[in-house]
Design a protein around this motif. Sequence first.
Motif, PDB file in Angstrom:
ATOM      1  N   ASN A  75      14.077  29.651  -9.386  1.00 31.53           N
ATOM      2  CA  ASN A  75      13.826  31.091  -9.479  1.00 31.53           C
ATOM      3  C   ASN A  75      12.835  31.335 -10.609  1.00 31.53           C
ATOM      4  O   ASN A  75      13.231  31.426 -11.782  1.00 31.53           O
ATOM      5  N   PRO A  76      11.562  31.446 -10.291  1.00 35.32           N
ATOM      6  CA  PRO A  76      10.569  31.679 -11.346  1.00 35.32           C
ATOM      7  C   PRO A  76      10.777  33.041 -12.002  1.00 35.32           C
ATOM      8  O   PRO A  76      11.434  33.925 -11.446  1.00 35.32           O
ATOM      9  N   TYR A  77      10.185  33.186 -13.191  1.00 34.08           N
ATOM     10  CA  TYR A  77      10.151  34.497 -13.827  1.00 34.08           C
ATOM     11  C   TYR A  77       9.079  35.327 -13.117  1.00 34.08           C
ATOM     12  O   TYR A  77       7.923  34.905 -13.020  1.00 34.08           O
ATOM     13  N   VAL A  78       9.449  36.509 -12.616  1.00 39.00           N
ATOM     14  CA  VAL A  78       8.529  37.376 -11.887  1.00 39.00           C
ATOM     15  C   VAL A  78       8.088  38.510 -12.803  1.00 39.00           C
ATOM     16  O   VAL A  78       8.927  39.223 -13.372  1.00 39.00           O
ATOM     17  N   ILE A  79       6.791  38.665 -12.972  1.00 41.67           N
ATOM     18  CA  ILE A  79       6.238  39.671 -13.873  1.00 41.67           C
ATOM     19  C   ILE A  79       6.763  41.060 -13.495  1.00 41.67           C
ATOM     20  O   ILE A  79       6.586  41.509 -12.352  1.00 41.67           O
ATOM     21  N   PRO A  80       7.382  41.775 -14.457  1.00 46.82           N
ATOM     22  CA  PRO A  80       7.982  43.067 -14.132  1.00 46.82           C
ATOM     23  C   PRO A  80       7.122  44.282 -14.475  1.00 46.82           C
ATOM     24  O   PRO A  80       7.557  45.416 -14.266  1.00 46.82           O
ATOM     25  N   HIS A  81       5.912  44.066 -15.018  1.00 46.71           N
ATOM     26  CA  HIS A  81       5.111  45.196 -15.492  1.00 46.71           C
ATOM     27  C   HIS A  81       4.564  46.000 -14.312  1.00 46.71           C
ATOM     28  O   HIS A  81       3.887  45.454 -13.427  1.00 46.71           O
ATOM     29  N   LYS A  82       4.799  47.295 -14.333  1.00 52.35           N
ATOM     30  CA  LYS A  82       4.414  48.149 -13.206  1.00 52.35           C
ATOM     31  C   LYS A  82       2.902  48.278 -13.067  1.00 52.35           C
ATOM     32  O   LYS A  82       2.399  48.574 -11.988  1.00 52.35           O
TER      33      LYS A  82
END
Length: 718
Positions: free
Chosen positions: A93-100
């Motif tokens: 489960n990679p880290y998914v960029i959360p910036h809108k």
Amino acid sequence: MSDFVPQMSQAMLNRRTFLYTSAAAAGAVMLGSCSSGTPSGSKETKAPTGGSTAKGSETKPLSKPAKFNEAPMLADMVKSGDLPPIEERLPENPYVIPHKWAQPGKFGGQALLISKPGTGGPVDGSVKEFMYGYSLLRYLNDGLDIGPGLVESWESNDDASEWTLHFRKGLKWSDGEPWTTADIMFWWDDMVINEDHSDVPPDEARSGKGTLAKFTAPDDTTLVLTFDAPTPLTADRLAMWVNGTVGNGPKWMAPRHYAEQFHPKYNKDVAKDWAEQGKEFELKVDWSRNPDCPTMTGWKLKTLNEGRSVVYDRNPYYYVVMPNGDQLPYLDQLNFSMVQDPEVGKLQAQQGKVDYIQGQFSDIGLADISTMKNAESTSQLDVILWDGGSGTSSMFFFNYDHKDENFRELIREPKFRQALSLGVNRTEIQKALYFNTGELTTGTLSPKAIEYLVNDEGKTVYKQWRDSFVEHDVEGAKALLDEIGVVDKDGDGFREFPDGSKLTVRLDFPADTDDEHKSKNQYLVADWKEIGIKATQNPVAPEAFGDQWNAGELSAHSAWEVGDGPNHLVYPQWLVPLEPSRWAPLEGQMYNVRGTPDEKKQLNVDPFDRTPPRMEPDPDGPIQKLWDLYDQTKVEPDEMSRHQLVWEMVKIHATDGPFFMGVVANTPRVILAKKDLGNVPRKENLALGGFANPWIHPTPAVYDPETYFWQKPEEHEI
């Protein structure tokens, strides 16, 4: 000479006031349109290139993308058999960029950047502020929220004395070797606990009582931290810094599979000459200095030409992706040139030879905005303003533990410090040095701190501290000085100590300090002359400054700012003396040795002759009260109760202070970015408008520069 200096300073001050005021007229016109990159007169808000006007970051982890995409150069390596498929390089489960604001970009190209020469090593710390890959947890929304990083999920027991961290399964180092919790245990057991090494335990590895946590790793992806007391700020502190190398925070891990060959515990040949090999070991396990050392960052070191350049290539195993599945980083390479002369750096920017400049790490400031805007057609650089988040801008504070008893007694008199604060014309300094930006302040921690934003009471407490002695009140200042017997007894126009001896406030600062601080000091000298206080500037050799300060030999520090947050307790040294570098050095050092054998030693020795110099606080004084409140916060599991304890400490600063004095809070930081560089957020994209100044809220790392991309990568090829 002593009579001549103030006159010369005043002449310089008058000329500087004229120059800055003239520049401010032009600069103020520019400031309003810079933060969004909107051309003058345009009604449309310009979003980040290839981005959106969306604000902030998601606080819940995003779903794993259905498929993954990779840079063409990596796809070619997969085809040739030199690299495993992307699915095998990424964790489960990679880290998914959360910036809108971050939108899908394009792979390829390099970014040309500049940095200052290395301080304390061959690589300046600012270079490493672009890489957040070692952080177990990550700050989001300018520090208001905490999200996952290397750690996918975490929990604590009811009293926050035990924390369990669950790391992502399938993480890999940049050489493709598996990452496991053994890499943390190697760092802890063989580099921190092992006294032959220079690594020291970080704050987040200590309990509320100050004792070390017990580290256990039940399996390859689970780490348990067990403390002997509640330690509620653990998650906050795990998000601090960029970590992973010398400076910029603790390492928190080392590639065990690589590092063991250089460690005497695992290589007996090394052990034969460890006194010399130990220095070599520190270099070998530092990914910012050794290209062979595996890393967890988005870019890995390619070449280091000490004092001239440092180049980073993409890491094929970086564990971070965009929501559409693009593996980051988008840029193939970061190429930093180290610039000795600040003016050379500014010229390179104007000529278009630089692609991105992060303001707090350069000498490009508000005074340069007009020049940079005028060069825009050549440089192709947008001028962007993020909030700095400072609570002071350039500041001033006395040495509360000054070695001279007469001076120390006066410094500890609140009315003396309050009088000097009232004597400062902050409006003039704001106009001349900060182009009328920010808000006038007595001097606080960052106005962006959570404790001030949580509710109306927090907002009120902040304003009480900010406004406590901010007014420019010459007559009020004189009255306070008269009240404590600091009067002009010999008729020379300057006030003396109450016993009649000569009084001079010496503004000490490291000789290599920035012009901003020296200019502010000139204003202090002139303003305090108006209330009868003689002040002079005193440059001190930088290498000697710290030791002299810690020993109580310097009078005042005038070359720092307070930018810390995002809450008061993750880095509380300005709020409460805990170590020797700030406003009460000997008492801070005494707190620093509490719970150690040194606490009970040399108690019959003069505090200034102790090793190290240290002093007990007045049992009824403000520092003891601050210590007592702070000790409560360290073991208080309820967040709102901790906020209330912080407010009580702030009130002590507002009534018994100021212990440090600021000028204006939250002045902007200048960011320069090429117009076709995408996903560089503008102020309106950031939850609090940005929080650029504190190193513990690492910027731009918190905004993930790995998402930056070129609209036309082929025009920026390596």
